[in-house]
Design a protein around this motif. Structure first.
Motif, PDB file in Angstrom:
ATOM      1  N   THR A  48      -3.740  21.158  -1.875  1.00  0.00           N
ATOM      2  CA  THR A  48      -4.297  20.413  -0.735  1.00  0.00           C
ATOM      3  C   THR A  48      -4.347  18.913  -1.019  1.00  0.00           C
ATOM      4  O   THR A  48      -4.167  18.101  -0.109  1.00  0.00           O
ATOM      5  CB  THR A  48      -5.709  20.924  -0.394  1.00  0.00           C
ATOM      6  N   ASP A  49      -4.564  18.542  -2.290  1.00  0.00           N
ATOM      7  CA  ASP A  49      -4.578  17.121  -2.641  1.00  0.00           C
ATOM      8  C   ASP A  49      -3.194  16.501  -2.429  1.00  0.00           C
ATOM      9  O   ASP A  49      -3.060  15.384  -1.926  1.00  0.00           O
ATOM     10  CB  ASP A  49      -5.022  16.922  -4.085  1.00  0.00           C
ATOM     11  N   VAL A  50      -2.165  17.255  -2.834  1.00  0.00           N
ATOM     12  CA  VAL A  50      -0.785  16.766  -2.661  1.00  0.00           C
ATOM     13  C   VAL A  50      -0.468  16.617  -1.173  1.00  0.00           C
ATOM     14  O   VAL A  50       0.102  15.609  -0.729  1.00  0.00           O
ATOM     15  CB  VAL A  50       0.219  17.708  -3.337  1.00  0.00           C
ATOM     16  N   LEU A  51      -0.821  17.612  -0.397  1.00  0.00           N
ATOM     17  CA  LEU A  51      -0.527  17.572   1.040  1.00  0.00           C
ATOM     18  C   LEU A  51      -1.304  16.450   1.730  1.00  0.00           C
ATOM     19  O   LEU A  51      -0.786  15.775   2.632  1.00  0.00           O
ATOM     20  CB  LEU A  51      -0.870  18.922   1.675  1.00  0.00           C
TER      21      LEU A  51
ATOM     22  N   GLN B 185      -2.255  13.631   0.331  1.00  0.00           N
ATOM     23  CA  GLN B 185      -1.620  12.366  -0.020  1.00  0.00           C
ATOM     24  C   GLN B 185      -0.317  12.173   0.747  1.00  0.00           C
ATOM     25  O   GLN B 185       0.006  11.060   1.173  1.00  0.00           O
ATOM     26  CB  GLN B 185      -1.356  12.324  -1.528  1.00  0.00           C
ATOM     27  N   GLN B 186       0.430  13.251   0.928  1.00  0.00           N
ATOM     28  CA  GLN B 186       1.667  13.155   1.719  1.00  0.00           C
ATOM     29  C   GLN B 186       1.355  12.749   3.164  1.00  0.00           C
ATOM     30  O   GLN B 186       2.073  11.954   3.768  1.00  0.00           O
ATOM     31  CB  GLN B 186       2.400  14.500   1.696  1.00  0.00           C
ATOM     32  N   THR B 187       0.268  13.299   3.698  1.00  0.00           N
ATOM     33  CA  THR B 187      -0.152  12.939   5.056  1.00  0.00           C
ATOM     34  C   THR B 187      -0.527  11.464   5.136  1.00  0.00           C
ATOM     35  O   THR B 187      -0.144  10.741   6.066  1.00  0.00           O
ATOM     36  CB  THR B 187      -1.336  13.812   5.503  1.00  0.00           C
ATOM     37  N   GLN B 188      -1.299  11.023   4.120  1.00  0.00           N
ATOM     38  CA  GLN B 188      -1.708   9.622   4.080  1.00  0.00           C
ATOM     39  C   GLN B 188      -0.485   8.706   3.997  1.00  0.00           C
ATOM     40  O   GLN B 188      -0.403   7.686   4.698  1.00  0.00           O
ATOM     41  CB  GLN B 188      -2.627   9.402   2.870  1.00  0.00           C
ATOM     42  N   LEU B 189       0.487   9.049   3.182  1.00  0.00           N
ATOM     43  CA  LEU B 189       1.688   8.227   3.030  1.00  0.00           C
ATOM     44  C   LEU B 189       2.498   8.229   4.322  1.00  0.00           C
ATOM     45  O   LEU B 189       3.024   7.182   4.743  1.00  0.00           O
ATOM     46  CB  LEU B 189       2.532   8.763   1.872  1.00  0.00           C
TER      47      LEU B 189
ATOM     48  N   GLN C 293       1.030   7.142  -6.297  1.00  0.00           N
ATOM     49  CA  GLN C 293      -0.073   8.089  -6.417  1.00  0.00           C
ATOM     50  C   GLN C 293       0.381   9.504  -6.073  1.00  0.00           C
ATOM     51  O   GLN C 293      -0.049  10.490  -6.697  1.00  0.00           O
ATOM     52  CB  GLN C 293      -1.227   7.662  -5.505  1.00  0.00           C
ATOM     53  N   LEU C 294       1.283   9.622  -5.099  1.00  0.00           N
ATOM     54  CA  LEU C 294       1.811  10.939  -4.739  1.00  0.00           C
ATOM     55  C   LEU C 294       2.617  11.529  -5.890  1.00  0.00           C
ATOM     56  O   LEU C 294       2.521  12.739  -6.172  1.00  0.00           O
ATOM     57  CB  LEU C 294       2.683  10.827  -3.486  1.00  0.00           C
TER      58      LEU C 294
ATOM     59  N   ILE D  77       0.838  -1.202   0.000  1.00  0.00           N
ATOM     60  CA  ILE D  77       0.000   0.000   0.000  1.00  0.00           C
ATOM     61  C   ILE D  77       0.872   1.251   0.000  1.00  0.00           C
ATOM     62  O   ILE D  77       0.547   2.260  -0.644  1.00  0.00           O
ATOM     63  CB  ILE D  77      -0.949  -0.026   1.207  1.00  0.00           C
ATOM     64  N   VAL D  78       2.001   1.199   0.725  1.00  0.00           N
ATOM     65  CA  VAL D  78       2.933   2.331   0.727  1.00  0.00           C
ATOM     66  C   VAL D  78       3.477   2.569  -0.685  1.00  0.00           C
ATOM     67  O   VAL D  78       3.579   3.713  -1.148  1.00  0.00           O
ATOM     68  CB  VAL D  78       4.085   2.079   1.714  1.00  0.00           C
ATOM     69  N   GLU D  79       3.819   1.470  -1.353  1.00  0.00           N
ATOM     70  CA  GLU D  79       4.315   1.594  -2.714  1.00  0.00           C
ATOM     71  C   GLU D  79       3.263   2.213  -3.629  1.00  0.00           C
ATOM     72  O   GLU D  79       3.577   3.108  -4.443  1.00  0.00           O
ATOM     73  CB  GLU D  79       4.722   0.216  -3.233  1.00  0.00           C
TER      74      GLU D  79
END
Length: 503
Positions: A229-232, A234-238, A213-214, A206-208
């Motif tokens: 905000t979408d990028v941030l 996704q970074q938070t999710q990762l 996706q990021l 999932i990390v990969e």
């Protein structure tokens, strides 16, 4: 000399035919019933098409193999359990404790026989005011045999022996409990390792996926096709995903350390075997002992029964201590002023004696000690009943868990398939621009959780199966003589077989 022999034989015969005071031991009664649970369980668990998803059938009245862990179909697991049984220091300690109790029981048996001691002495004495000619200084040499025998008229010594044998039996089943606990811990530790490896592998995938996706979001942001905000987000999710990996790896390392200790090693020593869920086969047929046999199969119940036996014998000991104690003694030997005359005619000496001791005034000590022994016996009986109740609870809980966890795995498999399909569709829809990023993020999170939940549900079925074998006693009564000698496990008798319905 013949007189001493006659007295000794007569005393021994009288001791053997005399009664032993105090209660004779009887196994406490327990109401087993004909089932383990209040409600009947299905004969077969649910099944699903995944690892660990086979349906399991309960065989009422079937016996448990001694090496039950081989039913998981893993040579690696079998080798580790055998290594643990041979090398774990707790097993060595339990074996030594059993030997101590056994030797003490043998030592206590000597109390039924006379004590015979050889004696050899020499002295030089001066006697004052010796009349007539001669010397007041002379030598005395003696050689002889002393015999002492405590007549066990009221069976106090026999109760001592009975108590010592019961303590040996207790330690015997404590050893069996140690074997069962160790083998179960090795199996469940291997299962936990397999579960953790599955969770780590799923999280890494999932990390990969999230990292890819990021990268896509960053390119879209540079081209103006995605919001910052979408990028941030996704970074938070990762970052949150990456934060779960150290915890899982820590649990895996600690689990490996535990496995090393169970094997009798230091955590720094390498264990070659590693476990995945696919290495294990879920036993599809589960033997389910009859409730009436459980009390004979559980080592903890048998150990507590031995304590009841010991407490019963202690009541007899305390009772015998209130009654007369009869002691017989005798000696035969030679005495002379020099070695040349030591074994000549007329130098022989002998004596016979008998004594009786009856407690008259002890300020209530003996009475209170007997009352304490009776109270201790009542306590042990109550503890026996409590141990039996817990044993039945363990089986009932495990049977319920096996049935419920099979249903849980089926539901988790369905949830995983749905989440997997949803995640794949959401990825394609987001690439096509037909859904928003928050919708894709929700699908990713659901998929991640479904993968981990599925791995945990699969491991639970294996762990519950091992717990059932442990709850039913582990099959020690089916161990062969070769297994007994290899593992230094004493044999113990199993109870009678009865017929009933178990569920």
């Amino acid at each position: 000399m013949k007189a001493i022999q006659h007295i000794g034989l007569s005393a021994l015969s009288l001791s053997l035919i005399s009664c032993a005071v105090g209660p004779n031991f009887k196994t406490p009664e327990s109401t087993a019933g004909d089932r383990y649970t209040a409600q009947a369980l299905p004969e077969k668990t649910a099944s699903t098409d995944t690892v660990g998803g086979a349906a399991q059938t309960f065989q009422n009245g079937a016996d448990i193999p001694a090496q039950w862990w081989t039913l998981f179909g893993s040579d690696k697991l079998k080798a580790l359990v055998e290594q643990a049984l041979k090398a774990n220091p707790n097993i060595e300690a339990a074996q030594a404790t059993l030997r101590v109790a056994h030797e003490n029981a043998l030592a206590s048996a000597s109390g039924l026989l006379p004590a015979v001691d050889g004696q050899l002495g020499a002295s030089r004495q001066k006697v004052a005011n010796v009349p007539g000619p001669g010397t007041s200084i002379y030598n005395v040499l003696n050689a002889g045999v002393n015999v002492t025998y405590n007549l066990d008229v009221f069976g106090g010594q026999r109760r001592v022996i009975e108590s010592a044998k019961a303590q040996t039996e207790y330690q015997r089943f404590q050893l069996e409990a140690s074997y069962l606990s160790l083998s179960s811990n090795v199996v469940t530790t291997a299962i936990r390792e397999a579960s953790l490896r599955a969770q780590i592998a799923a999280t890494e995938k999932i990390v990969e996926s999230s990292s890819k996706q990021l990268d896509v979001l960053k390119r879209q942001f540079e081209l103006g096709g995605a919001a910052k905000t979408d990028v941030l987000t996704q970074q938070t999710q990762l970052a949150q995903l990456l934060a779960t990996l150290p915890s899982l790896r820590k649990q895996l390392d600690q689990n490996r350390n535990l496995l090393a200790v169970l094997l009798g090693q230091l955590p720094s020593q390498t264990i070659d075997a590693q476990f995945e869920l696919t290495d294990l086969t879920l036993p599809e047929t589960l033997p389910l002992s009859l409730p009436s046999k459980l009390v004979q199969q559980r080592p903890d119940v048998r150990a507590q029964e031995a304590l009841v036996h010991q407490a019963s014998a202690d009541v007899g000991i305390a009772t015998a201590n209130m009654l007369p104690q009869i002691t017989l003694s005798g000696s035969y030997g030679q005495a002379a002023p020099n070695t040349g005359n030591l074994f000549t005619a007329g130098s022989n000496i002998w004596s016979l004696g008998a004594g009786l001791t009856q407690p008259i005034f002890r300020a209530g000590e003996l009475t209170h000690r007997r009352r304490a022994a009776v109270a201790s016996y009542e306590q042990s009986v109550a503890q026996y009943r409590a141990t039996v109740n817990v044993a039945f609870q363990n089986v009932a809980d495990t049977l319920t868990a096996l049935s419920a966890d099979a249903e849980t795995l089926k539901a988790q498999r369905d949830a995983f398939q749905a989440a997997e399909a949803s995640h794949a569709i959401a990825g394609k829809q987001y690439s096509a621009g037909s859904i928003s990023y928050p919708t894709l993020l929700t699908a990713e999170r659901n998929y991640q959780q479904a993968v981990i939940d599925l791995a945990q549900a699969q491991a639970a079925r294996y762990a519950d199966t091992a717990a059932l074998f442990q709850a039913l006693g582990g099959g020690w009564w089916n161990r062969s003589e070769d297994d007994n000698s290899n593992n230094a496990t004493p044999s113990a008798s199993n109870g009678s077989t009865t017929t009933a319905k178990a569920n």
